[in-house]
Design an enzyme around this catalytic site. Structure first.
Site, PDB file in Angstrom:
ATOM      1  N   THR A  14     -11.548 -11.243   4.385  1.00 51.77           N
ATOM      2  CA  THR A  14     -12.668 -11.452   3.448  1.00 51.77           C
ATOM      3  C   THR A  14     -14.003 -11.689   4.158  1.00 51.77           C
ATOM      4  OG1 THR A  14     -12.053 -13.780   3.448  1.00 51.77           O
ATOM      5  CG2 THR A  14     -11.248 -12.435   1.599  1.00 51.77           C
ATOM      6  N   ALA A  16     -17.230 -11.198   7.256  1.00 50.98           N
ATOM      7  CA  ALA A  16     -18.176 -10.117   7.594  1.00 50.98           C
ATOM      8  C   ALA A  16     -17.470  -9.047   8.429  1.00 50.98           C
ATOM      9  CB  ALA A  16     -19.367 -10.697   8.364  1.00 50.98           C
ATOM     10  N   VAL A  17     -16.721  -9.466   9.446  1.00 46.67           N
ATOM     11  CA  VAL A  17     -16.018  -8.500  10.296  1.00 46.67           C
ATOM     12  C   VAL A  17     -14.840  -7.889   9.520  1.00 46.67           C
ATOM     13  CG1 VAL A  17     -14.701  -8.187  12.431  1.00 46.67           C
ATOM     14  CG2 VAL A  17     -16.686  -9.706  12.417  1.00 46.67           C
ATOM     15  N   CYS A 132     -19.641  -9.703  20.485  1.00 41.58           N
ATOM     16  CA  CYS A 132     -20.393  -8.529  20.029  1.00 41.58           C
ATOM     17  C   CYS A 132     -21.569  -8.179  20.946  1.00 41.58           C
ATOM     18  CB  CYS A 132     -20.867  -8.731  18.595  1.00 41.58           C
ATOM     19  SG  CYS A 132     -21.651 -10.323  18.288  1.00 41.58           S
ATOM     20  N   GLN A 159     -30.572  -9.964  18.772  1.00 43.00           N
ATOM     21  CA  GLN A 159     -29.323 -10.001  18.015  1.00 43.00           C
ATOM     22  C   GLN A 159     -29.547 -10.145  16.507  1.00 43.00           C
ATOM     23  OE1 GLN A 159     -27.229 -12.389  21.632  1.00 43.00           O
ATOM     24  NE2 GLN A 159     -26.234 -12.581  19.650  1.00 43.00           N
ATOM     25  N   GLY A 163     -24.384 -11.310  13.290  1.00 44.59           N
ATOM     26  CA  GLY A 163     -23.623 -11.858  14.413  1.00 44.59           C
ATOM     27  C   GLY A 163     -23.188 -13.283  14.134  1.00 44.59           C
ATOM     28  N   HIS A 257     -27.004  -5.145  16.965  1.00 42.26           N
ATOM     29  CA  HIS A 257     -27.595  -5.830  18.110  1.00 42.26           C
ATOM     30  C   HIS A 257     -28.289  -4.793  19.009  1.00 42.26           C
ATOM     31  CE1 HIS A 257     -25.619  -9.382  16.904  1.00 42.26           C
ATOM     32  NE2 HIS A 257     -24.693  -9.505  17.830  1.00 42.26           N
ATOM     33  N   ASN A 330     -23.053  -4.386  15.563  1.00 44.36           N
ATOM     34  CA  ASN A 330     -22.259  -5.527  16.027  1.00 44.36           C
ATOM     35  C   ASN A 330     -21.020  -5.771  15.182  1.00 44.36           C
ATOM     36  OD1 ASN A 330     -24.703  -6.303  14.369  1.00 44.36           O
ATOM     37  ND2 ASN A 330     -23.493  -8.160  14.100  1.00 44.36           N
TER      38      ASN A 330
HETATM   39  N1  LIG Z   1     -20.126 -11.200  13.135  1.00 42.39           N
HETATM   40  C1  LIG Z   1     -20.061 -10.587  14.312  1.00 42.39           C
HETATM   41  O1  LIG Z   1     -20.951  -9.801  14.725  1.00 42.39           O
HETATM   42  C2  LIG Z   1     -18.874 -10.812  15.209  1.00 42.39           C
HETATM   43  C3  LIG Z   1     -18.720  -9.955  16.282  1.00 42.39           C
HETATM   44  C4  LIG Z   1     -17.635 -10.151  17.158  1.00 42.39           C
HETATM   45  C5  LIG Z   1     -16.753 -11.164  16.904  1.00 42.39           C
HETATM   46  N2  LIG Z   1     -16.918 -11.989  15.837  1.00 42.39           N
HETATM   47  C6  LIG Z   1     -15.926 -13.025  15.635  1.00 42.39           C
HETATM   48  O2  LIG Z   1     -15.055 -12.614  14.576  1.00 42.39           O
HETATM   49  C7  LIG Z   1     -14.600 -13.761  13.863  1.00 42.39           C
HETATM   50  C8  LIG Z   1     -14.953 -13.604  12.386  1.00 42.39           C
HETATM   51  O3  LIG Z   1     -16.363 -13.551  12.262  1.00 42.39           O
HETATM   52  P1  LIG Z   1     -17.106 -13.206  10.895  1.00 42.39           P
HETATM   53  O4  LIG Z   1     -18.508 -12.959  11.318  1.00 42.39           O
HETATM   54  O5  LIG Z   1     -16.385 -12.156  10.125  1.00 42.39           O
HETATM   55  O6  LIG Z   1     -16.959 -14.622  10.112  1.00 42.39           O
HETATM   56  P2  LIG Z   1     -17.033 -14.907   8.552  1.00 42.39           P
HETATM   57  O7  LIG Z   1     -17.851 -13.900   7.845  1.00 42.39           O
HETATM   58  O8  LIG Z   1     -17.428 -16.336   8.436  1.00 42.39           O
HETATM   59  O9  LIG Z   1     -15.492 -14.753   8.045  1.00 42.39           O
HETATM   60  C9  LIG Z   1     -14.489 -15.664   8.456  1.00 42.39           C
HETATM   61  C10 LIG Z   1     -13.125 -15.214   7.939  1.00 42.39           C
HETATM   62  O10 LIG Z   1     -12.161 -16.167   8.407  1.00 42.39           O
HETATM   63  C11 LIG Z   1     -11.412 -16.653   7.293  1.00 42.39           C
HETATM   64  N3  LIG Z   1     -11.057 -18.061   7.518  1.00 42.39           N
HETATM   65  C12 LIG Z   1     -11.876 -19.102   7.769  1.00 42.39           C
HETATM   66  N4  LIG Z   1     -11.153 -20.251   7.903  1.00 42.39           N
HETATM   67  C13 LIG Z   1      -9.854 -19.905   7.720  1.00 42.39           C
HETATM   68  C14 LIG Z   1      -8.637 -20.619   7.729  1.00 42.39           C
HETATM   69  N5  LIG Z   1      -8.587 -21.948   7.958  1.00 42.39           N
HETATM   70  N6  LIG Z   1      -7.487 -19.943   7.493  1.00 42.39           N
HETATM   71  C15 LIG Z   1      -7.507 -18.617   7.267  1.00 42.39           C
HETATM   72  N7  LIG Z   1      -8.630 -17.878   7.240  1.00 42.39           N
HETATM   73  C16 LIG Z   1      -9.787 -18.504   7.472  1.00 42.39           C
HETATM   74  C17 LIG Z   1     -12.351 -16.519   6.120  1.00 42.39           C
HETATM   75  O11 LIG Z   1     -11.588 -16.531   4.932  1.00 42.39           O
HETATM   76  P3  LIG Z   1     -12.213 -17.097   3.543  1.00 42.39           P
HETATM   77  O12 LIG Z   1     -13.133 -16.022   3.042  1.00 42.39           O
HETATM   78  O13 LIG Z   1     -11.003 -17.276   2.711  1.00 42.39           O
HETATM   79  O14 LIG Z   1     -12.925 -18.366   3.891  1.00 42.39           O
HETATM   80  C18 LIG Z   1     -12.987 -15.166   6.422  1.00 42.39           C
HETATM   81  O15 LIG Z   1     -12.115 -14.129   6.060  1.00 42.39           O
HETATM   82  C19 LIG Z   1     -15.269 -14.976  14.530  1.00 42.39           C
HETATM   83  O16 LIG Z   1     -14.407 -15.525  15.498  1.00 42.39           O
HETATM   84  C20 LIG Z   1     -16.483 -14.365  15.194  1.00 42.39           C
HETATM   85  O17 LIG Z   1     -16.912 -15.144  16.306  1.00 42.39           O
HETATM   86  C21 LIG Z   1     -17.939 -11.819  14.961  1.00 42.39           C
END
Ligand SMILES: NC(=O)c1ccc[n+]([C@@H]2O[C@H](COP(=O)([O-])OP(=O)(O)OC[C@H]3O[C@@H](n4cnc5c(N)ncnc54)[C@H](OP(=O)(O)O)[C@@H]3O)[C@@H](O)[C@H]2O)c1
Length: 352
Positions: A14, A16-17, A132, A159, A163, A257, A330
């Protein structure tokens, strides 16, 4: 080895990634049997679409990994830290997008165009995906390194808000909506700050601004994101002594980015030679004709898979150095696409 299509779990479906991953899984060649979607208990029961089918999101629990061959984790560090080993203990190969395992010597840090061979070197059953910012440059830098031998990288990042996850996107959109109506803003210190409202995950307003900070404070004033660029580049390229200096800056862009890189090599490199190598490299597109106004920008690159490179110049002071401008989405190559590519390399172990 078997001939069945492997079962995939996408944890963080659910986010962003995760949202971009659903799109990528729907568009790429289908190498998966069942795909399970997993998130926190908050999202259990939600219905998401992948490969044209509705799939109900399950709450993260040990049983969701039963029968799973590959589990992708697109969740915060602390969630991956706890749950990737659970998935591995239940027989899945975990491919983790968080920062939890990237520098663990028993976990390979993989960019398939650079070091796909490392996928099999996974004693903990976990494979890590780089952050990223590193990913937005490393495919191009890796191609140049193979030819010319990299010795030094001086990097500045520009960035995007995404991100910092969905919260970063929402914060920038809210701030932009608040400041856009007032055409007087940006003329006095503090007025944008007062108008922009909530700062969200950023330490200063991002609308009408640039913020020289990404991540958390580490020793001697370095930001965690800057140390990631250094440490992860060294690990991926297999160059523990590579000199890397990074300054990470957040800009008011939703996704993609950008980076400038001043790269030095062990031998002379002309801009034309670099263009030739980059033009032939998998996953890299060269767009470099400033006379025609052609160079990559986030507005044009967002939603695409490759790393885009332009403004390629040989240093005026050192013929072994190049200056480059790079852009990469990113959320695609910087996160979901690279994870999907790693997972596909693992999937081939089940079918070949
Ligand atoms: N954004 C980027 O550019 C990027 C790039 C490379 C790597 N990353 C890494 O990828 C990961 C995800 O990033 P994002 O940007 O997609 O974050 P995000 O938008 O905040 O999404 C977080 C996801 O994790 C789930 N989650 C959170 N707490 C949880 C728990 N206790 N149990 C199960 N699921 C849980 C959330 O589910 P709910 O919706 O149910 O809360 C949601 O699906 C992070 O580690 C980030 O550092 C991000």
């Amino acid at each position: 080895m078997s001939n069945r299509l492997p079962t995939l779990a996408l944890v963080g479906a659910t986010g962003a990634v995760g949202t971009v991953m659903l799109d990528i899984l729907s568009r790429r060649e289908n190498v998966w049997g069942e795909i399970r979607l997993v998130a926190s208990a908050r999202s259990a029961g939600k219905v998401l679409r992948v490969r044209g089918e509705d799939v109900v999101v399950q709450a993260l629990a040990p049983e969701v990994f039963d029968g799973v061959d590959v589990a992708m984790f697109d969740v915060p560090d602390e969630v991956s830290k706890e749950w990737a080993p659970v998935a591995a203990a239940r027989g899945a190969v975990a491919v983790d997008n968080s920062g939890a395992f990237r520098l663990d010597p028993d976990v390979p840090l993989v960019v398939p165009e650079v070091n796909a061979d490392q996928v099999r070197n996974r004693p903990r059953g976990i494979i890590s995906n780089p952050n990223c910012t590193t990913l937005s440059m490393i495919v191009a830098i890796g191609a140049l390194h193979r030819e010319f031998g990299a010795t030094d990288l001086v990097v500045s990042s520009y960035q995007a808000a995404s991100g910092a996850g969905q919260e970063g996107i929402d914060t920038l959109r809210d701030q932009m909506a608040k400041v856009a109506a007032d055409r007087t803003l940006g003329t006095e210190a503090g007025d944008v700050r007062a108008a922009a409202g909530e700062l969200g995950p950023f330490p200063a307003p991002l609308a009408y601004n640039v913020v020289p900070w990404a991540g958390s404070l580490k020793e001697d004033g370095w930001a965690s994101e800057e140390l990631k660029v250094r440490n992860e580049s060294r690990k991926i390229l297999g160059l523990p002594d590579l000199r890397v200096s990074a300054t990470c800056v957040r800009v008011p862009v939703i996704t993609t980015h950008s980076l400038t890189v001043h790269a030095t090599f062990s031998q002379e490199v002309t801009a034309d030679a670099a263009r030739k190598i980059l033009g032939a490299a998998d996953g890299v597109e060269v767009l470099d004709d400033p006379a025609k106004g052609e160079f990559p920008t986030p507005a044009d690159v967002v939603g695409t898979d490759p790393t885009w490179v332009g403004r390629i110049r040989q240093s005026l002071d050192d013929p072994r150095s190049l200056d480059l401008f790079l852009c990469g989405d990113n959320l695609r190559k910087g996160a979901a696409l690279n994870t999907a590519q790693i997972a596909e390399v693992v999937a081939r172990e089940f079918t070949s």
